[in-house]
Scaffold this motif. Structure first.
Motif, PDB file in Angstrom:
ATOM      1  N   ARG A 263     -63.737 -23.418  -3.582  1.00  0.00           N
ATOM      2  CA  ARG A 263     -62.907 -23.395  -2.382  1.00  0.00           C
ATOM      3  C   ARG A 263     -61.607 -24.150  -2.608  1.00  0.00           C
ATOM      4  N   GLU A 264     -61.677 -25.237  -3.360  1.00  0.00           N
ATOM      5  CA  GLU A 264     -60.472 -26.042  -3.583  1.00  0.00           C
ATOM      6  C   GLU A 264     -59.541 -25.406  -4.612  1.00  0.00           C
ATOM      7  N   TYR A 265     -60.080 -24.857  -5.692  1.00  0.00           N
ATOM      8  CA  TYR A 265     -59.250 -24.329  -6.766  1.00  0.00           C
ATOM      9  C   TYR A 265     -59.252 -22.812  -6.861  1.00  0.00           C
ATOM     10  N   GLY A 266     -59.875 -22.131  -5.938  1.00  0.00           N
ATOM     11  CA  GLY A 266     -59.979 -20.686  -6.014  1.00  0.00           C
ATOM     12  C   GLY A 266     -58.889 -19.944  -5.268  1.00  0.00           C
ATOM     13  N   ARG A 267     -57.816 -20.633  -4.907  1.00  0.00           N
ATOM     14  CA  ARG A 267     -56.733 -19.973  -4.183  1.00  0.00           C
ATOM     15  C   ARG A 267     -55.976 -19.032  -5.111  1.00  0.00           C
ATOM     16  N   ASP A 268     -55.369 -18.019  -4.522  1.00  0.00           N
ATOM     17  CA  ASP A 268     -54.528 -17.114  -5.301  1.00  0.00           C
ATOM     18  C   ASP A 268     -53.256 -17.845  -5.712  1.00  0.00           C
ATOM     19  N   SER A 269     -52.735 -17.480  -6.873  1.00  0.00           N
ATOM     20  CA  SER A 269     -51.497 -18.097  -7.329  1.00  0.00           C
ATOM     21  C   SER A 269     -50.329 -17.551  -6.524  1.00  0.00           C
ATOM     22  N   LEU A 270     -49.235 -18.267  -6.570  1.00  0.00           N
ATOM     23  CA  LEU A 270     -48.051 -17.835  -5.841  1.00  0.00           C
ATOM     24  C   LEU A 270     -47.490 -16.555  -6.457  1.00  0.00           C
ATOM     25  N   ALA A 271     -46.940 -15.717  -5.624  1.00  0.00           N
ATOM     26  CA  ALA A 271     -46.416 -14.427  -6.088  1.00  0.00           C
ATOM     27  C   ALA A 271     -45.282 -14.614  -7.090  1.00  0.00           C
ATOM     28  N   LEU A 272     -44.479 -15.653  -6.910  1.00  0.00           N
ATOM     29  CA  LEU A 272     -43.360 -15.895  -7.829  1.00  0.00           C
ATOM     30  C   LEU A 272     -43.864 -16.209  -9.231  1.00  0.00           C
ATOM     31  N   PHE A 273     -44.913 -17.013  -9.333  1.00  0.00           N
ATOM     32  CA  PHE A 273     -45.474 -17.334 -10.649  1.00  0.00           C
ATOM     33  C   PHE A 273     -46.090 -16.095 -11.295  1.00  0.00           C
ATOM     34  N   THR A 274     -46.753 -15.285 -10.503  1.00  0.00           N
ATOM     35  CA  THR A 274     -47.344 -14.057 -11.028  1.00  0.00           C
ATOM     36  C   THR A 274     -46.258 -13.116 -11.530  1.00  0.00           C
ATOM     37  N   TRP A 275     -45.187 -12.962 -10.744  1.00  0.00           N
ATOM     38  CA  TRP A 275     -44.087 -12.095 -11.146  1.00  0.00           C
ATOM     39  C   TRP A 275     -43.431 -12.614 -12.417  1.00  0.00           C
ATOM     40  N   PHE A 276     -43.201 -13.926 -12.493  1.00  0.00           N
ATOM     41  CA  PHE A 276     -42.566 -14.516 -13.677  1.00  0.00           C
ATOM     42  C   PHE A 276     -43.441 -14.343 -14.916  1.00  0.00           C
ATOM     43  N   GLY A 277     -44.742 -14.511 -14.777  1.00  0.00           N
ATOM     44  CA  GLY A 277     -45.656 -14.306 -15.898  1.00  0.00           C
ATOM     45  C   GLY A 277     -45.665 -12.865 -16.364  1.00  0.00           C
ATOM     46  N   ASN A 278     -45.658 -11.932 -15.421  1.00  0.00           N
ATOM     47  CA  ASN A 278     -45.612 -10.513 -15.785  1.00  0.00           C
ATOM     48  C   ASN A 278     -44.296 -10.167 -16.469  1.00  0.00           C
ATOM     49  N   ALA A 279     -43.193 -10.762 -16.010  1.00  0.00           N
ATOM     50  CA  ALA A 279     -41.893 -10.503 -16.639  1.00  0.00           C
ATOM     51  C   ALA A 279     -41.868 -11.047 -18.073  1.00  0.00           C
ATOM     52  N   LEU A 280     -42.425 -12.227 -18.282  1.00  0.00           N
ATOM     53  CA  LEU A 280     -42.500 -12.773 -19.642  1.00  0.00           C
ATOM     54  C   LEU A 280     -43.365 -11.896 -20.540  1.00  0.00           C
ATOM     55  N   ASP A 281     -44.467 -11.418 -20.011  1.00  0.00           N
ATOM     56  CA  ASP A 281     -45.359 -10.559 -20.781  1.00  0.00           C
ATOM     57  C   ASP A 281     -44.667  -9.254 -21.166  1.00  0.00           C
ATOM     58  N   ALA A 282     -43.954  -8.657 -20.214  1.00  0.00           N
ATOM     59  CA  ALA A 282     -43.242  -7.404 -20.505  1.00  0.00           C
ATOM     60  C   ALA A 282     -42.121  -7.632 -21.506  1.00  0.00           C
ATOM     61  N   GLY A 283     -41.419  -8.750 -21.375  1.00  0.00           N
ATOM     62  CA  GLY A 283     -40.350  -9.058 -22.324  1.00  0.00           C
ATOM     63  C   GLY A 283     -40.878  -9.268 -23.725  1.00  0.00           C
ATOM     64  N   TYR A 284     -41.997  -9.941 -23.842  1.00  0.00           N
ATOM     65  CA  TYR A 284     -42.592 -10.168 -25.164  1.00  0.00           C
ATOM     66  C   TYR A 284     -43.061  -8.845 -25.775  1.00  0.00           C
ATOM     67  N   ALA A 285     -43.652  -7.987 -24.957  1.00  0.00           N
ATOM     68  CA  ALA A 285     -44.101  -6.680 -25.463  1.00  0.00           C
ATOM     69  C   ALA A 285     -42.901  -5.839 -25.896  1.00  0.00           C
ATOM     70  N   TRP A 286     -41.796  -5.932 -25.154  1.00  0.00           N
ATOM     71  CA  TRP A 286     -40.587  -5.191 -25.523  1.00  0.00           C
ATOM     72  C   TRP A 286     -40.033  -5.689 -26.850  1.00  0.00           C
ATOM     73  N   LEU A 287     -40.022  -7.002 -27.049  1.00  0.00           N
ATOM     74  CA  LEU A 287     -39.518  -7.550 -28.312  1.00  0.00           C
ATOM     75  C   LEU A 287     -40.392  -7.159 -29.493  1.00  0.00           C
ATOM     76  N   LYS A 288     -41.712  -7.083 -29.283  1.00  0.00           N
ATOM     77  CA  LYS A 288     -42.613  -6.699 -30.370  1.00  0.00           C
ATOM     78  C   LYS A 288     -42.408  -5.252 -30.781  1.00  0.00           C
ATOM     79  N   THR A 289     -42.129  -4.380 -29.822  1.00  0.00           N
ATOM     80  CA  THR A 289     -41.989  -2.959 -30.144  1.00  0.00           C
ATOM     81  C   THR A 289     -40.552  -2.568 -30.458  1.00  0.00           C
ATOM     82  N   LYS A 290     -39.614  -3.478 -30.354  1.00  0.00           N
ATOM     83  CA  LYS A 290     -38.209  -3.158 -30.589  1.00  0.00           C
ATOM     84  C   LYS A 290     -37.978  -2.666 -32.010  1.00  0.00           C
TER      85      LYS A 290
END
Length: 84
Positions: free
Chosen positions: A31-58
């Motif tokens: 109950r204390e630590y099971g909250r959903d993460s903030l949308a901004l952090f999720t979006w930023f993590g997804n953007a970093l993941d997509a950027g890293y995947a783009w650099l690998k396939t470049k």
């Protein structure tokens, strides 16, 4: 200085009480630590993941990737056998 030591001790005691509650009731931990993460952090993590995947396939996105080894009249045997 004594205030800082007292504050650290209070925080330590609160943590000990919280850990004891978690040992008795596992649901309290979730109950204390099971909250959903903030949308901004999720979006930023997804953007970093997509950027890293783009650099690998470049490197694979070169313009001559689609060119065959047998485009000219001088085909080698290996290129011809690979096309069969």
């Amino acid at each position: 200085m004594i205030d800082c030591i007292a504050l650290a001790r209070i925080i330590q005691l609160e943590n000990d009480v919280r850990h004891a509650q978690w040992r008795r009731n596992e649901d309290a931990f979730y109950r204390e630590y099971g909250r959903d993460s903030l949308a901004l952090f999720t979006w930023f993590g997804n953007a970093l993941d997509a950027g890293y995947a783009w650099l690998k396939t470049k490197k694979a996105d070169r313009p001559d990737i689609g060119r065959s080894a047998c485009d000219s009249d001088s085909c080698s045997g290996q290129a011809a056998s690979a096309r069969m």
